[in-house]
Scaffold this motif. Structure first.
Motif, PDB file in Angstrom:
ATOM      1  N   ASN A 111       0.820  -1.208   0.000  1.00 24.90           N
ATOM      2  CA  ASN A 111       0.000   0.000   0.000  1.00 24.90           C
ATOM      3  C   ASN A 111       0.854   1.258   0.000  1.00 24.90           C
ATOM      4  N   GLU A 112       2.116   1.113   0.340  1.00 26.14           N
ATOM      5  CA  GLU A 112       3.012   2.273   0.387  1.00 26.14           C
ATOM      6  C   GLU A 112       3.749   2.482  -0.927  1.00 26.14           C
ATOM      7  N   ALA A 113       3.418   1.672  -1.929  1.00 28.19           N
ATOM      8  CA  ALA A 113       4.097   1.819  -3.214  1.00 28.19           C
ATOM      9  C   ALA A 113       3.921   3.238  -3.749  1.00 28.19           C
ATOM     10  N   ASP A 114       4.997   3.777  -4.304  1.00 27.55           N
ATOM     11  CA  ASP A 114       4.994   5.162  -4.793  1.00 27.55           C
ATOM     12  C   ASP A 114       4.337   5.213  -6.170  1.00 27.55           C
ATOM     13  N   SER A 115       3.058   5.627  -6.197  1.00 29.40           N
ATOM     14  CA  SER A 115       2.334   5.707  -7.460  1.00 29.40           C
ATOM     15  C   SER A 115       1.273   6.794  -7.360  1.00 29.40           C
ATOM     16  N   GLU A 116       1.281   7.707  -8.312  1.00 30.41           N
ATOM     17  CA  GLU A 116       0.289   8.769  -8.337  1.00 30.41           C
ATOM     18  C   GLU A 116      -0.659   8.621  -9.516  1.00 30.41           C
ATOM     19  N   GLU A 117      -0.501   7.557 -10.269  1.00 35.80           N
ATOM     20  CA  GLU A 117      -1.411   7.274 -11.367  1.00 35.80           C
ATOM     21  C   GLU A 117      -1.845   5.821 -11.317  1.00 35.80           C
ATOM     22  N   LEU A 118      -2.992   5.545 -11.933  1.00 39.23           N
ATOM     23  CA  LEU A 118      -3.562   4.207 -11.879  1.00 39.23           C
ATOM     24  C   LEU A 118      -2.787   3.281 -12.821  1.00 39.23           C
ATOM     25  N   VAL A 119      -2.133   2.288 -12.234  1.00 36.68           N
ATOM     26  CA  VAL A 119      -1.328   1.328 -12.991  1.00 36.68           C
ATOM     27  C   VAL A 119      -1.867  -0.061 -12.705  1.00 36.68           C
ATOM     28  N   TYR A 120      -2.111  -0.832 -13.750  1.00 33.74           N
ATOM     29  CA  TYR A 120      -2.724  -2.152 -13.589  1.00 33.74           C
ATOM     30  C   TYR A 120      -1.730  -3.284 -13.810  1.00 33.74           C
ATOM     31  N   ASN A 121      -1.917  -4.355 -13.033  1.00 34.10           N
ATOM     32  CA  ASN A 121      -1.322  -5.659 -13.291  1.00 34.10           C
ATOM     33  C   ASN A 121      -2.449  -6.646 -13.565  1.00 34.10           C
ATOM     34  N   THR A 122      -2.127  -7.730 -14.275  1.00 33.67           N
ATOM     35  CA  THR A 122      -3.120  -8.779 -14.531  1.00 33.67           C
ATOM     36  C   THR A 122      -2.520 -10.127 -14.172  1.00 33.67           C
ATOM     37  N   LEU A 123      -3.160 -10.811 -13.240  1.00 32.57           N
ATOM     38  CA  LEU A 123      -2.727 -12.147 -12.838  1.00 32.57           C
ATOM     39  C   LEU A 123      -3.571 -13.172 -13.596  1.00 32.57           C
ATOM     40  N   ARG A 124      -2.916 -14.129 -14.261  1.00 31.95           N
ATOM     41  CA  ARG A 124      -3.609 -15.176 -15.000  1.00 31.95           C
ATOM     42  C   ARG A 124      -3.241 -16.542 -14.412  1.00 31.95           C
ATOM     43  N   VAL A 125      -4.274 -17.271 -14.037  1.00 25.31           N
ATOM     44  CA  VAL A 125      -4.081 -18.593 -13.424  1.00 25.31           C
ATOM     45  C   VAL A 125      -4.552 -19.653 -14.411  1.00 25.31           C
ATOM     46  N   PRO A 126      -3.680 -20.551 -14.846  1.00 27.60           N
ATOM     47  CA  PRO A 126      -4.048 -21.538 -15.873  1.00 27.60           C
ATOM     48  C   PRO A 126      -4.892 -22.674 -15.313  1.00 27.60           C
ATOM     49  N   TYR A 127      -5.301 -23.562 -16.192  1.00 28.76           N
ATOM     50  CA  TYR A 127      -6.046 -24.747 -15.787  1.00 28.76           C
ATOM     51  C   TYR A 127      -5.213 -25.568 -14.793  1.00 28.76           C
ATOM     52  N   GLY A 128      -5.908 -26.124 -13.813  1.00 28.56           N
ATOM     53  CA  GLY A 128      -5.269 -27.022 -12.866  1.00 28.56           C
ATOM     54  C   GLY A 128      -4.582 -26.342 -11.697  1.00 28.56           C
ATOM     55  N   LYS A 129      -4.677 -24.989 -11.621  1.00 25.99           N
ATOM     56  CA  LYS A 129      -3.982 -24.277 -10.545  1.00 25.99           C
ATOM     57  C   LYS A 129      -4.892 -23.225  -9.917  1.00 25.99           C
ATOM     58  N   LYS A 130      -4.516 -22.786  -8.732  1.00 20.14           N
ATOM     59  CA  LYS A 130      -5.192 -21.705  -8.025  1.00 20.14           C
ATOM     60  C   LYS A 130      -4.124 -20.775  -7.469  1.00 20.14           C
ATOM     61  N   PHE A 131      -4.504 -19.529  -7.183  1.00 21.85           N
ATOM     62  CA  PHE A 131      -3.519 -18.600  -6.638  1.00 21.85           C
ATOM     63  C   PHE A 131      -4.237 -17.490  -5.876  1.00 21.85           C
ATOM     64  N   ASN A 132      -3.493 -16.880  -4.929  1.00 25.21           N
ATOM     65  CA  ASN A 132      -4.068 -15.867  -4.048  1.00 25.21           C
ATOM     66  C   ASN A 132      -3.399 -14.514  -4.239  1.00 25.21           C
ATOM     67  N   LEU A 133      -4.198 -13.469  -3.977  1.00 24.50           N
ATOM     68  CA  LEU A 133      -3.718 -12.091  -4.032  1.00 24.50           C
ATOM     69  C   LEU A 133      -4.102 -11.363  -2.763  1.00 24.50           C
ATOM     70  N   LEU A 134      -3.216 -10.484  -2.312  1.00 28.91           N
ATOM     71  CA  LEU A 134      -3.566  -9.510  -1.286  1.00 28.91           C
ATOM     72  C   LEU A 134      -3.352  -8.145  -1.918  1.00 28.91           C
ATOM     73  N   LEU A 135      -4.447  -7.457  -2.248  1.00 33.57           N
ATOM     74  CA  LEU A 135      -4.351  -6.185  -2.946  1.00 33.57           C
ATOM     75  C   LEU A 135      -3.896  -5.080  -2.000  1.00 33.57           C
ATOM     76  N   SER A 136      -3.568  -3.942  -2.574  1.00 32.59           N
ATOM     77  CA  SER A 136      -2.939  -2.874  -1.791  1.00 32.59           C
ATOM     78  C   SER A 136      -3.844  -2.326  -0.688  1.00 32.59           C
TER      79      SER A 136
END
Length: 373
Positions: free
Chosen positions: A152-177
């Motif tokens: 949450n302390e990342a230095d950003s003053e503009e909206l910047v996106y990442n995209t996480l893609r999880v393939p078949y057979g897998k799962k994954f977790n995110l904790l957003l800012s």
């Protein structure tokens, strides 16, 4: 109690996982169908004498049925309980499969990927502990095993996106800012800001399925865009299922409240309460709500597959995602028939064998490709 809720509880009962209160609910439901010509059961459904009463009534019901299918003894035992307790005049096409090891058959060699703000892609190695840096070399997130944690302390003053893609057979977790937790199911992707900005709504974009625990922030509503469906919340726990091939996008609310609205202006909206499922029909643009057992729709996080009133071809698609295989269905007769099915941590070969025994299908396996006949 409707069919869907009953099926979930009877599955738990058969595996010995029902609570005392759930046992009482099942008992009341069973007895409600015995008032006219059956024998009521007192206490619980657990004793041998009580089970004998139930099974005797099951056999009576079975004698009345036109046995149009050949059922194995294992499947018959579980399906028959469903027939009796539901008091129906026909067979519910339901599969109950006991717990086993979850061993995928012929997995695809796909990797979890993270698309950065400039379009470049990073491979995410499961179980690793690394820093995720942006194009300027600044740390924006940390990978801790099967979770990405954004700062949450990342230095950003503009909206910047990442995209996480999880393939078949897998799962994954995110904790957003903002502290929101996201658990992505197989075959899913989530586009989200590296950092949510002050004065702006928290907006993410979903393809597939995710369970979200949204951090409460009344000044910054959280919005999920999922296949022409907008879901707006302040702080809550809910599951979104919005795979492209499905006829509906479904939202199941566990806690809090959410508002569902069609992405196109004028399509209306609904307010969902905990314990309810809201469905958005992609063709008609209609909304539908119904009370459900939320555990049915979040069981995928434990590795289970539970299908309710789903076409055979959609079940096969979800098996593809879960086991990371390719399934070719040449059995057109079954394609559009709807089934109820529950697969609990079974290896795929066991699932296929049960489908064969129950519905008379044939199958061939060639590495990671399965052909259904």
């Amino acid at each position: 109690m409707d069919k869907e809720q009953f099926l979930h509880l009877i599955e738990k009962h058969l595996s010995g996982k029902t609570t005392h209160e759930e046992e009482k609910i099942l008992l009341r439901y069973y007895n409600s169908f015995q008032k006219n010509d059956g024998e009521e059961v007192e206490g619980s459904l657990g004793s041998d004498d009580q089970k004998k009463v139930i099974l005797d009534n099951i056999h009576k019901e079975m004698d009345k049925e036109d046995k149009r299918r050949l059922w194995t003894k294992e499947i018959l035992k579980y399906a028959a309980i469903g027939i009796l307790l539901l008091g129906s005049g026909y067979f519910f096409k339901t599969i109950f499969i006991r717990t086993g090891s979850n061993v995928p058959l012929g997995p695809r060699e796909n990797s979890i990927t993270l698309e950065m703000e400039n379009g470049s892609t990073k491979l995410i190695s499961e179980g690793a502990t690394i820093n995720i840096k942006n194009t300027e070399g600044n740390i924006i997130a940390n990978q801790n095993g099967n979770q990405l944690v954004y700062d949450n302390e990342a230095d950003s003053e503009e909206l910047v996106y990442n995209t996480l893609r999880v393939p078949y057979g897998k799962k994954f977790n995110l904790l957003l800012s903002d502290g929101t937790k996201a658990r992505l199911n197989s075959g899913s992707s989530l586009k989200y800001p590296v950092k949510f900005l002050q004065g702006m709504k928290r907006r993410v974009f979903l393809t597939g399925e995710v369970f979200l625990e949204v951090q409460k922030d009344s000044a910054h509503p959280f919005i999920v865009n999922a296949d022409n469906l907008n879901i707006q919340v302040l702080g809550t726990k809910f599951n979104v299922n919005a795979y492209p091939e499905d006829e509906t996008a479904d939202v199941v609310l566990v806690e809090g409240s959410v508002q569902l609205r069609g992405a196109t202006h004028g399509l209306g909206s609904i307010l969902l309460k905990p314990g309810f499922k809201g469905s958005y029909n992609k063709k008609t643009h209609d909304f539908d709500t119904r009370e459900v057992l939320t555990g049915i729709y979040t069981s995928w996080m434990e590795g289970d597959l539970v299908f309710r009133n789903m076409t055979f071809q959609n079940i096969l698609k979800k098996l593809e995602r879960h086991y990371a295989v390719v399934i070719i269905n040449n059995n057109n007769k079954l394609s559009l028939e709807k089934f109820n099915a529950s697969f609990t941590n079974e290896p795929l070969i066991k699932v296929l064998e049960n489908l064969k025994a129950t519905y008379g299908i044939e199958f061939e396996i060639d590495k990671n490709q399965i052909t259904i006949y």
